[in-house]
Design a protein around this motif. Sequence first.
Motif, mmCIF file in Angstrom:
data_model
loop_
_atom_site.group_PDB
_atom_site.id
_atom_site.type_symbol
_atom_site.label_atom_id
_atom_site.label_comp_id
_atom_site.label_asym_id
_atom_site.label_seq_id
_atom_site.Cartn_x
_atom_site.Cartn_y
_atom_site.Cartn_z
ATOM 1 N N GLN A 121 44.352 103.820 -32.323
ATOM 2 C CA GLN A 121 45.272 103.180 -33.262
ATOM 3 C C GLN A 121 44.721 101.862 -33.775
ATOM 4 O O GLN A 121 44.839 101.547 -34.966
ATOM 5 C CB GLN A 121 46.628 102.990 -32.594
ATOM 6 N N LYS A 122 44.103 101.068 -32.901
ATOM 7 C CA LYS A 122 43.539 99.796 -33.337
ATOM 8 C C LYS A 122 42.303 100.005 -34.203
ATOM 9 O O LYS A 122 42.118 99.318 -35.214
ATOM 10 C CB LYS A 122 43.191 98.936 -32.124
ATOM 11 N N ALA A 123 41.447 100.943 -33.806
ATOM 12 C CA ALA A 123 40.235 101.195 -34.587
ATOM 13 C C ALA A 123 40.558 101.812 -35.939
ATOM 14 O O ALA A 123 39.823 101.615 -36.913
ATOM 15 C CB ALA A 123 39.290 102.106 -33.806
ATOM 16 N N GLY A 124 41.661 102.584 -36.016
ATOM 17 C CA GLY A 124 42.019 103.199 -37.288
ATOM 18 C C GLY A 124 42.513 102.217 -38.318
ATOM 19 O O GLY A 124 42.442 102.488 -39.524
ATOM 20 N N ILE A 125 43.031 101.062 -37.874
ATOM 21 C CA ILE A 125 43.507 100.051 -38.818
ATOM 22 C C ILE A 125 42.355 99.447 -39.599
ATOM 23 O O ILE A 125 42.475 99.138 -40.778
ATOM 24 C CB ILE A 125 44.308 98.969 -38.072
ATOM 25 N N GLY A 126 41.222 99.255 -38.930
ATOM 26 C CA GLY A 126 40.049 98.711 -39.603
ATOM 27 C C GLY A 126 39.734 97.283 -39.236
ATOM 28 O O GLY A 126 38.674 96.782 -39.619
ATOM 29 N N ASP A 127 40.615 96.607 -38.503
ATOM 30 C CA ASP A 127 40.364 95.219 -38.139
ATOM 31 C C ASP A 127 39.862 95.082 -36.702
ATOM 32 O O ASP A 127 39.813 93.978 -36.166
ATOM 33 C CB ASP A 127 41.617 94.370 -38.333
ATOM 34 N N HIS A 128 39.528 96.203 -36.068
ATOM 35 C CA HIS A 128 38.974 96.201 -34.725
ATOM 36 C C HIS A 128 37.737 97.088 -34.690
ATOM 37 O O HIS A 128 37.637 98.059 -35.452
ATOM 38 C CB HIS A 128 39.988 96.702 -33.690
ATOM 39 N N VAL A 129 36.824 96.727 -33.824
ATOM 40 C CA VAL A 129 35.617 97.520 -33.628
ATOM 41 C C VAL A 129 35.506 97.847 -32.146
ATOM 42 O O VAL A 129 35.818 97.012 -31.285
ATOM 43 C CB VAL A 129 34.358 96.768 -34.121
ATOM 44 N N ALA A 130 35.104 99.076 -31.847
ATOM 45 C CA ALA A 130 34.969 99.534 -30.471
ATOM 46 C C ALA A 130 33.499 99.509 -30.078
ATOM 47 O O ALA A 130 32.643 100.031 -30.796
ATOM 48 C CB ALA A 130 35.537 100.942 -30.317
ATOM 49 N N VAL A 131 33.215 98.898 -28.944
ATOM 50 C CA VAL A 131 31.865 98.820 -28.401
ATOM 51 C C VAL A 131 31.823 99.648 -27.120
ATOM 52 O O VAL A 131 32.668 99.471 -26.229
ATOM 53 C CB VAL A 131 31.448 97.365 -28.116
ATOM 54 N N GLY A 132 30.878 100.557 -27.048
ATOM 55 C CA GLY A 132 30.759 101.432 -25.899
ATOM 56 C C GLY A 132 29.553 101.091 -25.041
ATOM 57 O O GLY A 132 28.499 100.686 -25.558
ATOM 58 N N TYR A 133 29.714 101.251 -23.744
ATOM 59 C CA TYR A 133 28.646 101.030 -22.780
ATOM 60 C C TYR A 133 28.465 102.329 -21.996
ATOM 61 O O TYR A 133 29.417 102.803 -21.354
ATOM 62 C CB TYR A 133 28.982 99.884 -21.827
ATOM 63 N N VAL A 134 27.284 102.885 -22.039
ATOM 64 C CA VAL A 134 27.018 104.181 -21.420
ATOM 65 C C VAL A 134 25.868 104.029 -20.434
ATOM 66 O O VAL A 134 24.775 103.590 -20.806
ATOM 67 C CB VAL A 134 26.668 105.246 -22.472
ATOM 68 N N ARG A 135 26.131 104.381 -19.182
ATOM 69 C CA ARG A 135 25.060 104.498 -18.195
ATOM 70 C C ARG A 135 24.732 105.964 -18.046
ATOM 71 O O ARG A 135 25.586 106.773 -17.692
ATOM 72 C CB ARG A 135 25.470 103.901 -16.852
ATOM 73 N N THR A 136 23.506 106.321 -18.341
ATOM 74 C CA THR A 136 23.107 107.717 -18.342
ATOM 75 C C THR A 136 22.705 108.161 -16.938
ATOM 76 O O THR A 136 22.615 107.362 -15.995
ATOM 77 C CB THR A 136 21.939 107.938 -19.314
ATOM 78 N N THR A 137 22.441 109.419 -16.824
ATOM 79 C CA THR A 137 21.995 109.992 -15.553
ATOM 80 C C THR A 137 20.485 109.876 -15.367
ATOM 81 O O THR A 137 19.975 110.278 -14.310
ATOM 82 C CB THR A 137 22.392 111.470 -15.486
ATOM 83 N N SER A 138 19.772 109.334 -16.352
ATOM 84 C CA SER A 138 18.321 109.168 -16.246
ATOM 85 C C SER A 138 18.021 107.987 -15.318
ATOM 86 O O SER A 138 18.393 106.842 -15.626
ATOM 87 C CB SER A 138 17.702 108.941 -17.628
#
Length: 257
Positions: free
Chosen positions: A147-164
């Motif tokens: 809902q926040k990202a769909g408004i356009g005034d928020h950005v989502a930052v993702g952090y991914v730890r892989t299995t490598s």
Amino acid sequence: MTFGYTLLVALLLLLPGFAGYYGYRVGEASDFVSPRPDRPNSTQTIFLIVLLALVGHVVGAGLFAVNETLASWKTLVPLPYDPNPYKALINGRPPTGLSSLAIELELSFFLALAGAMFWLCEKIARAKLIASRTDPIRFGWLAPIVQKAGIGDHVAVGYVRTTSEHDGAWIAYEGSVRRLTLDDDDGIKMIVLEQCDRFLVRIKDDRMERVDVESSPIAMMHIASEQIADFAIEIFEVPAPANETNTPAANALEGEG
């Protein structure tokens, strides 16, 4: 009633329901998160398809009822057969006197009815009143972020730890979330990151440390669920651009003028 006519009747009756349900699925899709897939043999899905098909046919039968009322008052186009296909479906046999053009028009009616159901359900799914109520069902724990990202005034930052992993260090990525896909259990099935950075994660006895790697950002990174060991997401509010006319320097110039 022959098998061919029975199969045709079943397809025609269910066509508006399938079209309406598909239109709803298209309308509820988000640029940020793909909704969870339907469960196999879901009673909810079957119920919605049958309900939407019934709604579509109620509207279609109503149109022929209005046409029949107007025809009783004044006939505009005389036909050698009853144009109402629902009477033929209830009677269990096609009416006599159907020409090739009449069959084309009857099938075109059901096709147009399916198209109207697709368009209507797509618009309903995109309505804010409906979306606000169905977002928790469609997106689960990601609903507030969507809902926040769909408004356009928020950005989502993702952090991914892989299995490598190598020598006690895991490869990890950080970047803005372009798209997410959920599975049946609300788990991350796929994630796409934009302008992501690579770094290493080392886990020691008393702490976890991040080791940055000197490298240029990756324009777009696709990570499947088999490669995801841990995932975290964070929402940041995008600051509004400053209005140059309201700056102190601009106000001072206006005062001097």
